[in-house]
Design an enzyme around this catalytic site. Structure first.
Site, PDB file in Angstrom:
ATOM      1  N   HIS A 102      20.928  -2.666  35.939  1.00  0.00           N
ATOM      2  CA  HIS A 102      22.191  -3.413  36.007  1.00  0.00           C
ATOM      3  C   HIS A 102      23.279  -2.710  36.814  1.00  0.00           C
ATOM      4  CE1 HIS A 102      20.500  -6.415  33.540  1.00  0.00           C
ATOM      5  NE2 HIS A 102      20.774  -5.911  32.361  1.00  0.00           N
ATOM      6  N   ARG A 144      16.216  -4.247  36.660  1.00  0.00           N
ATOM      7  CA  ARG A 144      15.756  -2.885  36.934  1.00  0.00           C
ATOM      8  C   ARG A 144      15.260  -2.702  38.366  1.00  0.00           C
ATOM      9  NH1 ARG A 144      14.870  -4.425  31.842  1.00  0.00           N
ATOM     10  NH2 ARG A 144      15.379  -2.929  30.187  1.00  0.00           N
ATOM     11  N   ASP A 194      11.566  -9.461  26.793  1.00  0.00           N
ATOM     12  CA  ASP A 194      12.493  -8.916  27.787  1.00  0.00           C
ATOM     13  C   ASP A 194      11.755  -9.035  29.116  1.00  0.00           C
ATOM     14  OD1 ASP A 194      14.553  -7.752  29.118  1.00  0.00           O
ATOM     15  OD2 ASP A 194      14.455  -5.806  28.106  1.00  0.00           O
ATOM     16  N   HIS A 225      25.488 -11.746  31.768  1.00  0.00           N
ATOM     17  CA  HIS A 225      24.676 -11.215  30.671  1.00  0.00           C
ATOM     18  C   HIS A 225      25.194 -11.674  29.306  1.00  0.00           C
ATOM     19  CE1 HIS A 225      22.004  -8.457  28.581  1.00  0.00           C
ATOM     20  NE2 HIS A 225      21.518  -8.040  29.741  1.00  0.00           N
ATOM     21  N   GLU A 262      19.206 -14.668  31.614  1.00  0.00           N
ATOM     22  CA  GLU A 262      19.819 -14.105  32.810  1.00  0.00           C
ATOM     23  C   GLU A 262      19.166 -14.686  34.064  1.00  0.00           C
ATOM     24  OE1 GLU A 262      19.673  -9.711  32.265  1.00  0.00           O
ATOM     25  OE2 GLU A 262      18.977 -10.330  30.269  1.00  0.00           O
TER      26      GLU A 262
END
Length: 328
Positions: free
Chosen positions: A103, A78, A232, A173, A290
């Site tokens: 992304h 982000r 996350d 991803h 990631e």
């Protein structure tokens, strides 16, 4: 030439390439640089596909949000407020994740058809991202080389050059479920991360404040434990930015014995437990690891820089190793 996998609405063909070496079989798509499948054996030698993917192109076109297996950019993760400053100018991006850019924007690298050429033990994907694409400055020439080494490890090496100052942050991803198809929630996988700090985030998942110590928190994966759910978050890897890939993570499925190791040159790793993953998959059915520079780095001069200038070469490499362990 790889095999034809499907055709886009504008008639552009999408091809699939199969790589096989060292007991690993990987399938890669020219659309989005997607890792469609990774087949590896369990402790009994039985192979299974350990990543989430779709059997046809229609699946990827219909379910665009999860970024299944995709190469994401120009900026992975982000950028807060969908804007960033560079050399006295503010660049506005598409706010495709609440108020933020995620992304690479509405039509990021994951939704482009890449040129593909074979190389020894793999394929090289390339494309040119024109100046202004999704709001990013500079004409960016990008390559991503996918290879299998003699041990069967999958290596992805990224390079990029620009003709004007810009920001770059590329990652893959893929969602991993080492139990294979039908094995359900991946929260029972055991994860070890070489990260003593993480970046706390606000309600929109944008980093706020300085990185925090993981000691005594649910973010401490320095000793292997079950992932569970509810993540996350970006983890600050202890090694920092390195010229060569160093091992930073290990993900293990006790039921099958399959083990994934992750090595990277990057300073951060986003752990995403996919709690909101939708049909045809269930919430938490895969885990994304990631490798990256930190979220919102263009707005955070205290974070490792993601700036790329003319005359420089962006380089990043991540390797995914596979083995099968017997019960301890």
């Amino acid at each position: 030439m790889g095999e034809l996998f499907g055709t886009l609405s504008d008639g552009a063909p999408v091809h699939r390439w199969t790589l096989e070496r060292g007991g690993t079989r990987v399938r890669v798509l020219s659309y989005g640089g997607i890792v469609q499948s990774v087949e590896i054996p369990d402790r009994e030698g039985r192979p299974a596909d350990v990543v989430l993917g779709f059997p046809s192109l229609d699946g990827y076109l219909t379910h665009r949000g999860p970024y299944l297996g995709a190469l994401v950019g120009r900026y992975a993760n982000r950028i807060g407020g969908a804007r960033f400053p560079l050399d006295g100018r503010t660049y506005a991006l598409a706010p495709n994740n609440g108020p933020n850019s995620l992304h690479g924007g509405e039509e990021g690298f994951d939704r482009r058809v890449w040129d593909v050429a074979p190389v020894e033990h793999g394929v090289r994907l390339s494309r040119v991202s024109p100046h202004g694409e999704e709001g990013f400055p500079g004409r960016l020439e990008v390559t991503a080389t996918y290879t299998l080494d003699a041990s069967g490890a999958l290596r992805i090496a990224y390079e990029a050059v620009t003709d004007a100052p810009t920001v770059v942050n590329l990652t893959n991803h893929t969602y991993w479920n080492l139990g294979g198809p039908g094995s359900g929630h991946a929260g029972g996988h055991e994860l070890r991360l070489a990260a003593s700090r993480y970046t706390p985030v606000d309600a929109d998942l944008i980093p706020e404040g300085a990185p925090l110590d993981v000691t005594g928190t649910r973010f401490d994966f320095r000793a292997a434990r079950k992932t569970g759910s509810g993540y996350d978050h970006n983890f600050v890897l202890d090694k920092g930015v390195t010229a060569a890939a160093e091992e930073v993570a290990e993900l293990h499925d006790p039921a099958s014995g399959r083990t994934l190791t992750v090595s990277t040159t990057e300073p951060g790793l986003q752990l995403y437990t996919a709690d909101h993953l939708g049909a045809p998959f269930g919430p938490g059915e895969g885990i994304a690891l990631e490798t990256q520079h930190f979220p919102d780095s263009p707005n955070r001069p205290d974070f490792p820089t993601t700036r790329l200038d003319p005359g420089e070469v962006y380089r990043s490499e991540t390797a995914y190793g596979f083995l099968a362990r017997q019960p301890s």
